[in-house]
Write a protein that holds these residues in place. Structure first.
Motif, PDB file in Angstrom:
ATOM      1  N   GLY A  37     -36.028 -22.012 -77.648  1.00 56.67           N
ATOM      2  CA  GLY A  37     -34.864 -21.301 -77.137  1.00 56.67           C
ATOM      3  C   GLY A  37     -34.958 -21.030 -75.654  1.00 56.67           C
ATOM      4  N   VAL A  38     -36.147 -20.628 -75.201  1.00 50.96           N
ATOM      5  CA  VAL A  38     -36.350 -20.392 -73.770  1.00 50.96           C
ATOM      6  C   VAL A  38     -36.150 -21.684 -72.983  1.00 50.96           C
ATOM      7  CG1 VAL A  38     -38.076 -19.763 -72.031  1.00 50.96           C
ATOM      8  CG2 VAL A  38     -37.908 -18.441 -74.140  1.00 50.96           C
ATOM      9  N   LEU A  39     -36.695 -22.773 -73.484  1.00 47.72           N
ATOM     10  CA  LEU A  39     -36.557 -24.058 -72.791  1.00 47.72           C
ATOM     11  C   LEU A  39     -35.100 -24.513 -72.738  1.00 47.72           C
ATOM     12  CD1 LEU A  39     -39.674 -25.869 -74.299  1.00 47.72           C
ATOM     13  CD2 LEU A  39     -39.423 -25.013 -71.963  1.00 47.72           C
ATOM     14  N   MET A  40     -34.343 -24.253 -73.799  1.00 47.43           N
ATOM     15  CA  MET A  40     -32.921 -24.605 -73.792  1.00 47.43           C
ATOM     16  C   MET A  40     -32.156 -23.764 -72.766  1.00 47.43           C
ATOM     17  SD  MET A  40     -32.602 -27.095 -75.911  1.00 47.43           S
ATOM     18  CE  MET A  40     -34.275 -27.540 -75.376  1.00 47.43           C
ATOM     19  N   ILE A  41     -32.544 -22.515 -72.613  1.00 49.35           N
ATOM     20  CA  ILE A  41     -31.920 -21.661 -71.601  1.00 49.35           C
ATOM     21  C   ILE A  41     -32.140 -22.239 -70.209  1.00 49.35           C
ATOM     22  CG2 ILE A  41     -32.106 -19.411 -70.435  1.00 49.35           C
ATOM     23  CD1 ILE A  41     -32.580 -18.157 -73.167  1.00 49.35           C
ATOM     24  N   GLU A  42     -33.356 -22.707 -69.965  1.00 51.80           N
ATOM     25  CA  GLU A  42     -33.733 -23.147 -68.623  1.00 51.80           C
ATOM     26  C   GLU A  42     -33.262 -24.558 -68.287  1.00 51.80           C
ATOM     27  OE1 GLU A  42     -37.928 -20.599 -68.313  1.00 51.80           O
ATOM     28  OE2 GLU A  42     -37.958 -22.784 -68.554  1.00 51.80           O
ATOM     29  N   ARG A  43     -33.202 -25.443 -69.272  1.00 54.74           N
ATOM     30  CA  ARG A  43     -33.094 -26.867 -68.944  1.00 54.74           C
ATOM     31  C   ARG A  43     -31.764 -27.519 -69.322  1.00 54.74           C
ATOM     32  NH1 ARG A  43     -39.020 -29.644 -69.141  1.00 54.74           N
ATOM     33  NH2 ARG A  43     -40.212 -27.834 -68.401  1.00 54.74           N
ATOM     34  N   ILE A  44     -30.864 -26.795 -69.956  1.00 51.35           N
ATOM     35  CA  ILE A  44     -29.535 -27.350 -70.214  1.00 51.35           C
ATOM     36  C   ILE A  44     -28.612 -26.919 -69.079  1.00 51.35           C
ATOM     37  CG2 ILE A  44     -27.531 -27.332 -71.735  1.00 51.35           C
ATOM     38  CD1 ILE A  44     -29.353 -26.973 -74.082  1.00 51.35           C
ATOM     39  N   PRO A  45     -27.958 -27.845 -68.392  1.00 48.61           N
ATOM     40  CA  PRO A  45     -27.036 -27.474 -67.315  1.00 48.61           C
ATOM     41  C   PRO A  45     -25.961 -26.513 -67.816  1.00 48.61           C
ATOM     42  CG  PRO A  45     -27.430 -29.846 -67.316  1.00 48.61           C
ATOM     43  CD  PRO A  45     -28.049 -29.313 -68.575  1.00 48.61           C
ATOM     44  N   GLU A  46     -25.686 -25.509 -67.030  1.00 43.98           N
ATOM     45  CA  GLU A  46     -24.797 -24.435 -67.468  1.00 43.98           C
ATOM     46  C   GLU A  46     -23.432 -24.950 -67.915  1.00 43.98           C
ATOM     47  OE1 GLU A  46     -23.712 -20.584 -68.427  1.00 43.98           O
ATOM     48  OE2 GLU A  46     -25.688 -21.384 -67.913  1.00 43.98           O
ATOM     49  N   HIS A  47     -22.837 -25.866 -67.158  1.00 42.27           N
ATOM     50  CA  HIS A  47     -21.477 -26.314 -67.475  1.00 42.27           C
ATOM     51  C   HIS A  47     -21.430 -27.290 -68.647  1.00 42.27           C
ATOM     52  CE1 HIS A  47     -23.069 -29.493 -64.907  1.00 42.27           C
ATOM     53  NE2 HIS A  47     -22.121 -30.303 -65.370  1.00 42.27           N
ATOM     54  N   LEU A  48     -22.615 -27.712 -69.148  1.00 43.83           N
ATOM     55  CA  LEU A  48     -22.671 -28.609 -70.299  1.00 43.83           C
ATOM     56  C   LEU A  48     -23.238 -27.936 -71.545  1.00 43.83           C
ATOM     57  CD1 LEU A  48     -24.070 -31.836 -68.580  1.00 43.83           C
ATOM     58  CD2 LEU A  48     -21.734 -31.449 -69.358  1.00 43.83           C
ATOM     59  N   ARG A  49     -23.481 -26.652 -71.477  1.00 45.57           N
ATOM     60  CA  ARG A  49     -24.161 -25.961 -72.569  1.00 45.57           C
ATOM     61  C   ARG A  49     -23.400 -26.082 -73.879  1.00 45.57           C
ATOM     62  NH1 ARG A  49     -28.452 -23.225 -71.436  1.00 45.57           N
ATOM     63  NH2 ARG A  49     -28.360 -22.156 -73.429  1.00 45.57           N
ATOM     64  N   GLY A  50     -22.088 -25.882 -73.847  1.00 51.39           N
ATOM     65  CA  GLY A  50     -21.312 -25.925 -75.079  1.00 51.39           C
ATOM     66  C   GLY A  50     -21.373 -27.274 -75.749  1.00 51.39           C
ATOM     67  N   ARG A  51     -21.259 -28.351 -74.961  1.00 47.36           N
ATOM     68  CA  ARG A  51     -21.250 -29.688 -75.536  1.00 47.36           C
ATOM     69  C   ARG A  51     -22.624 -30.107 -76.052  1.00 47.36           C
ATOM     70  NH1 ARG A  51     -18.051 -31.885 -70.408  1.00 47.36           N
ATOM     71  NH2 ARG A  51     -18.723 -29.817 -69.722  1.00 47.36           N
ATOM     72  N   ILE A  52     -23.670 -29.811 -75.296  1.00 46.11           N
ATOM     73  CA  ILE A  52     -25.005 -30.198 -75.728  1.00 46.11           C
ATOM     74  C   ILE A  52     -25.452 -29.375 -76.935  1.00 46.11           C
ATOM     75  CG2 ILE A  52     -27.442 -30.200 -75.068  1.00 46.11           C
ATOM     76  CD1 ILE A  52     -26.576 -31.024 -72.274  1.00 46.11           C
ATOM     77  N   LEU A  53     -25.291 -28.064 -76.850  1.00 44.78           N
ATOM     78  CA  LEU A  53     -25.686 -27.218 -77.976  1.00 44.78           C
ATOM     79  C   LEU A  53     -24.806 -27.467 -79.192  1.00 44.78           C
ATOM     80  CD1 LEU A  53     -26.383 -23.883 -76.063  1.00 44.78           C
ATOM     81  CD2 LEU A  53     -28.073 -25.341 -77.185  1.00 44.78           C
ATOM     82  N   GLY A  54     -23.514 -27.745 -78.967  1.00 42.01           N
ATOM     83  CA  GLY A  54     -22.629 -28.050 -80.078  1.00 42.01           C
ATOM     84  C   GLY A  54     -23.071 -29.305 -80.815  1.00 42.01           C
ATOM     85  N   THR A  55     -23.476 -30.317 -80.065  1.00 39.91           N
ATOM     86  CA  THR A  55     -23.970 -31.545 -80.691  1.00 39.91           C
ATOM     87  C   THR A  55     -25.263 -31.291 -81.455  1.00 39.91           C
ATOM     88  OG1 THR A  55     -22.970 -32.891 -78.937  1.00 39.91           O
ATOM     89  CG2 THR A  55     -24.714 -33.904 -80.241  1.00 39.91           C
ATOM     90  N   GLN A  56     -26.176 -30.540 -80.854  1.00 38.26           N
ATOM     91  CA  GLN A  56     -27.427 -30.223 -81.540  1.00 38.26           C
ATOM     92  C   GLN A  56     -27.176 -29.447 -82.830  1.00 38.26           C
ATOM     93  OE1 GLN A  56     -29.504 -28.157 -78.359  1.00 38.26           O
ATOM     94  NE2 GLN A  56     -30.765 -29.955 -77.925  1.00 38.26           N
TER      95      GLN A  56
END
Length: 416
Positions: free
Chosen positions: A329-348
Motif C-alpha cells: 500500500g505504501v509503495l502504491m501511494i508513492e509510485r502510482i502517478p497521481e493523475h492515473l491513480r483511478g485507472r491503475i488502481l481500478g484495473t488492479q
C-alpha cells in the motif's frame, strides 16, 4: 489522530463491515425469499461481471472528479442498492429479478468504491499528519477487524432479526461510511488540475488505455500486481473450496470458522506491527519477510496435515499478509502517478475481483479430478513462482522512497 485519517479509517471499516455482512446475509435472504439455491448462485453470477467491468471503466471517472466525492458517491450507491430491497419487499414483494437488478446496481459501487477510497490515500497522508506506513498498517489491521466482525455480525443479525431489518442495517453501514467521508475537507480530495493529467484529451476509452499502458509499461507496477494476484488466487481457492471440503470430509465443518478467524487475527497482528514499526529498517527486509512468511503459511495450510497445523498456517499467512499488504500500500501511494491513480488502481482491483472466482473454479476442478490433498498442494505451490519472482525480480530490489515523483512518460516506458 487528526480528523482526516480518523474519518478515512473509520469510513473504511464501516464500508468493509457492511460488505462483509452483505456477503453472508444476502445469499441467505435470497434463499429464504425464493427457496432456490440456484437463485442465490444466479445473483452472485449476475453481479460478478458488472463488478469487474465497473472496476475497469470507473477509474476514468474517478480520475476526473474530486476523490472524496467519488468515495462518497460509491458508498451511497451501495447503500441505495441494499436499502431498495426492503422497500421493494414492502411494496410488491421481492423476486429473483429484483435481487439481480439491485445486485447489479450495487456492483457499480463495490469495486469502484474500493478504488475511490484508495485514490484518497496520498491526500490523507499529506493532510493528515500521519506517515504512509502507519496509515497503511492501521488500514490492514482494520481490514482484519472487518473480516472478524462481519461474518459473526451477519450470523447474529440473521438469527435475531428478519431479513428486511438486516438489509436496513447493512445499508446503514454504507450510508454511515459516506457521511464520515464527508468529514474530510473537500479540498483534500481535489485532483491536480495543473499536472500531467490536465493535458490529457480524448475519449474515456483512450484515457483508460493510457492507464493500462502505464500499468503494463512499468515493470515495478506489473510485478507487484502479479504477486498480489497470486496471493489472492491461493487464498481464494483455499478459503472458498479446499478448506470447506477438507473439514467436511474430516467431520469438523465448524473448524473452518476457526481457521478464517485465525487468518484474520494474524492479519490484525501483522497490520498493527507494520503500523508501529514500518518506518524502521530497510523496506526490502519487510518485503522479503512477507514473501517468505506467506510461503510458510501457505505450505502449512496446503499440507492439510492436521487441524493445529492448518490453524498455525492461517496465523502465519495472516501476519505475513498484514506486513506485505501494508508495504504494498505504501509503495502504491508513492509510485502510482497521481493523475492515473483511478485507472491503475481500478484495473488492479478489477483483476483482483476476477481472480477470486477463478481460484475457486480451479480448486473445484483439481479436487474433482485429483482429490482434495493433491488440489491443496498444487494450489499452495502456485505461490512458489511468485516467491521466486519477488525475491529475484530487478524492479523489486530497491523499494526505498524515490527522490522525486515519476513522470508519466517514465512510468509508461520504464523497463522498455
Amino acid at each position: 489522530m487528526k480528523i482526516v485519517p480518523f474519518a478515512y479509517l473509520t469510513s473504511y471499516l464501516l464500508s468493509l463491515l457492511g460488505n462483509s455482512i452483505a456477503a453472508i446475509a444476502l445469499p441467505l435472504i435470497v434463499l429464504q425469499t425464493t427457496g432456490s439455491v440456484m437463485g442465490a448462485g444466479a445473483v452472485a453470477a449476475a453481479t460478478a461481471v458488472p463488478a469487474v467491468a465497473a472496476g475497469l471503466l470507473m477509474g476514468v471517472v474517478i480520475d476526473r472528479i474530486n476523490r472524496r466525492t467519488s468515495s462518497v458517491v460509491t458508498d451511497l450507491i451501495s447503500a441505495v442498492a441494499i436499502g431498495a430491497l426492503p422497500v421493494i419487499d414492502r411494496i410488491s414483494g421481492l423476486t429473483l429479478g429484483w435481487f439481480i437488478l439491485c445486485g447489479i446496481v450495487g456492483s457499480l459501487g463495490d469495486v469502484p468504491g474500493i478504488t475511490a477510497r484508495e485514490t484518497l490515500l496520498p491526500a490523507v497522508v499529506r493532510h493528515g499528519g500521519v506517515s504512509a506506513e502507519r496509515l497503511m498498517g492501521l488500514r490492514e489491521a482494520l481490514g482484519a477487524v472487518g473480516l472478524l466482525l462481519g461474518p459473526a455480525a451477519a450470523g447474529t443479525l440473521m438469527v435475531l432479526l428478519d431479513g428486511s431489518t438486516v438489509l436496513w442495517i447493512t445499508a446503514g453501514t454504507s450510508l454511515a461510511a459516506a457521511l464520515l467521508t464527508l468529514l474530510i475537507p473537500h479540498r483534500v480530495g481535489a485532483t491536480d488540475g495543473t499536472g500531467a493529467g490536465a493535458a490529457e484529451a480524448g475519449s474515456g476509452w483512450s484515457q483508460l488505455r493510457v492507464g493500462w499502458r502505464a500499468l503494463l509499461g512499468s515493470r515495478f507496477l506489473l510485478a507487484t500486481t502479479l504477486i498480489s494476484l497470486a496471493s489472492a488466487l491461493v487464498l481464494a481457492s483455499m478459503q472458498g473450496l479446499v478448506l470447506p471440503v477438507h473439514f467436511s470430509l474430516t467431520g469438523e465443518p465448524g473448524m473452518l470458522g476457526f481457521v478464517l478467524t485465525a487468518l484474520a487475527a494474524g492479519m490484525l497482528l501483522g497490520g498493527a506491527t507494520y503500523a508501529a514499526l514500518g518506518t524502521r529498517g530497510p523496506r526490502r527486509v519487510w518485503f522479503v519477510s512477507g514473501l517468505l512468511g506467506t510461503a510458510v503459511g501457505f505450505a502449512l495450510i496446503g499440507s492439510l496435515a492436521s487441524t493445529p497445523i492448518v490453524l498455525a498456517g492461517a496465523v502465519v499467512a495472516g501476519v505475513s499478509g498484514g506486513l506485505f499488504g501494508g508495504l504494498l500500500g505504501v509503495l502504491m501511494i508513492e509510485r502510482i502517478p497521481e493523475h492515473l491513480r483511478g485507472r491503475i488502481l481500478g484495473t488492479q482491483n478489477a483483476l483482483m475481483t476476477a481472480v477470486l472466482p477463478a481460484g475457486i473454479v480451479a480448486a473445484a476442478l483439481l479436487t474433482e479430478y485429483a482429490g482434495i490433498r493433491v488440489a491443496a498442494v498444487a494450489l499452495a505451490s502456485l505461490w512458489l513462482p511468485a516467491l521466486l519472482f519477488g525475491l529475484f525480480a530487478r524492479p523489486l530490489r530497491n523499494l526505498e522512497p524515490e527522490p522525486r515523483a515519476m513522470p508519466v512518460r517514465e512510468v509508461v516506458t520504464e523497463g522498455a
